[in-house]
Design an enzyme around this catalytic site. Structure first.
Site, short mmCIF file in Angstrom:
data_model
loop_
_atom_site.label_atom_id
_atom_site.label_comp_id
_atom_site.label_asym_id
_atom_site.label_seq_id
_atom_site.Cartn_x
_atom_site.Cartn_y
_atom_site.Cartn_z
N LYS A 16 50.23 71.84 134.27
CA LYS A 16 51.63 71.70 134.66
C LYS A 16 51.89 72.17 136.09
CE LYS A 16 53.96 74.51 132.11
NZ LYS A 16 54.62 75.56 132.89
N ARG A 92 62.42 77.84 128.60
CA ARG A 92 61.33 78.21 127.69
C ARG A 92 61.86 78.62 126.33
NH1 ARG A 92 57.46 79.74 131.65
NH2 ARG A 92 55.42 80.31 130.86
N ARG A 127 40.42 75.96 128.85
CA ARG A 127 40.71 75.91 130.28
C ARG A 127 41.13 77.28 130.80
NH1 ARG A 127 44.56 70.60 131.35
NH2 ARG A 127 43.24 69.02 130.40
N ARG A 133 42.51 84.03 135.43
CA ARG A 133 43.59 84.64 136.21
C ARG A 133 43.83 86.06 135.68
NH1 ARG A 133 48.95 81.18 136.07
NH2 ARG A 133 49.55 82.71 134.51
N ARG A 144 50.74 84.12 124.63
CA ARG A 144 51.54 83.11 125.33
C ARG A 144 51.54 81.79 124.58
NH1 ARG A 144 48.77 83.23 130.14
NH2 ARG A 144 48.89 85.27 131.04
P1 ADP Z 1 52.00 80.29 132.26
O1 ADP Z 1 52.43 78.86 132.19
O2 ADP Z 1 50.53 80.50 132.40
O3 ADP Z 1 52.63 81.16 131.21
P2 ADP Z 1 53.98 80.84 134.29
O4 ADP Z 1 53.64 80.96 135.72
O5 ADP Z 1 54.84 79.72 133.87
O6 ADP Z 1 52.56 80.84 133.61
O7 ADP Z 1 54.67 82.18 133.76
C1 ADP Z 1 54.02 83.43 133.84
C2 ADP Z 1 54.80 84.47 133.05
O8 ADP Z 1 56.12 84.63 133.63
C3 ADP Z 1 55.09 84.11 131.60
O9 ADP Z 1 54.02 84.44 130.75
C4 ADP Z 1 56.36 84.91 131.31
O10 ADP Z 1 56.05 86.28 131.08
C5 ADP Z 1 57.10 84.83 132.62
N1 ADP Z 1 58.06 83.70 132.66
C6 ADP Z 1 58.00 82.60 133.46
N2 ADP Z 1 59.02 81.77 133.23
C7 ADP Z 1 59.76 82.35 132.24
C8 ADP Z 1 60.94 81.98 131.53
N3 ADP Z 1 61.59 80.82 131.78
N4 ADP Z 1 61.39 82.80 130.57
C9 ADP Z 1 60.78 83.95 130.30
N5 ADP Z 1 59.67 84.37 130.91
C10 ADP Z 1 59.15 83.58 131.88
#
Ligand code: ADP
Length: 190
Positions: A16, A92, A127, A133, A144
């Site tokens: 994504k 989310r 993956r 990371r 997650r």
């Molecule tokens: P990934 O898709 O690997 O989870 P992201 O970069 O989208 O990585 O997000 C990293 C972290 O940031 C998430 O695991 C969460 O803790 C936080 N986060 C990001 N976007 C949101 C959101 N919309 N609501 C709540 N937490 C978020």
């Protein structure tokens, strides 16, 4: 072509982030990744970063009370108003989705499309283990992905009910996936 306001949904590790960067460039819209915003805040040591850091490391979700106002403020900025946005990582949760709908309504705006970049859970786990990371510990990955199924996957129905959902197969070459994504967007924006 009208101003695009899009959401991209997909499991962590679906590609994504990579595809979002390419799409934002191709369509000239702003890539708004809430994960990137939060990581930058952590790196800068701002109040937001201090609130988010432990939650992110454990693989949890930052509160809706923080995330919704953050996005609301950002989507009112001139660059997004003028050029549109690709939301990556937001919404989310159901409350975030409702929040997004309200903030767009208040501005007289609508989403163009919500894209589900679809990759099976077994594939994304492989993956993510491979990319290594810092916040990708095995426990955090599992947490997650569980949260995705519990909180975010139901949003697919939410968008489908509104006629906004388009699902794209995320397996295959990066450029093939990109072409599929563009085809869906162009179709919605014809
Ligand atoms: P990934 O898709 O690997 O989870 P992201 O970069 O989208 O990585 O997000 C990293 C972290 O940031 C998430 O695991 C969460 O803790 C936080 N986060 C990001 N976007 C949101 C959101 N919309 N609501 C709540 N937490 C978020």
């Amino acid at each position: 072509m009208s101003v695009l306001r899009m959401v991209i949904l997909g499991r962590q590790g679906s590609g994504k982030g990579t595809q979002s960067l390419r799409l934002a460039e191709a369509y000239g819209c702003v890539h708004l990744s809430t994960g990137d915003v939060l990581r930058a805040a952590v790196a800068e040591g701002t109040q937001l970063g201090r609130q988010a850091e432990a939650i992110m490391t454990s693989g949890g979700l930052v509160g809706d009370d923080i995330m919704i106002p953050l996005v609301q403020e950002r989507i009112g900025k001139d660059d997004i108003v003028a050029n549109g946005v690709l939301l990556d990582g937001f919404p989310r949760t159901a409350d975030q989705a409702n929040g997004l709908e309200s903030m767009l309504d208040a501005r007289g705006q609508r989403l163009t499309v919500a894209i589900n970049l679809d990759v099976a859970v077994e594939e994304v786990t492989q993956r993510m283990m491979a990319r290594g990371r810092e916040d990708d510990s095995e426990d955090a990955i599992t947490r997650r992905l569980d949260l995705y199924e519990a909180e975010t996957a139901p949003l697919l129905d939410w968008f489908a009910e509104r006629g906004l959902l388009a699902t794209v197969d995320g397996l295959g070459e990066e450029s093939d996936v990109f072409d599929r994504l563009k085809a869906v967007i162009d179709q919605r924006n014809a």
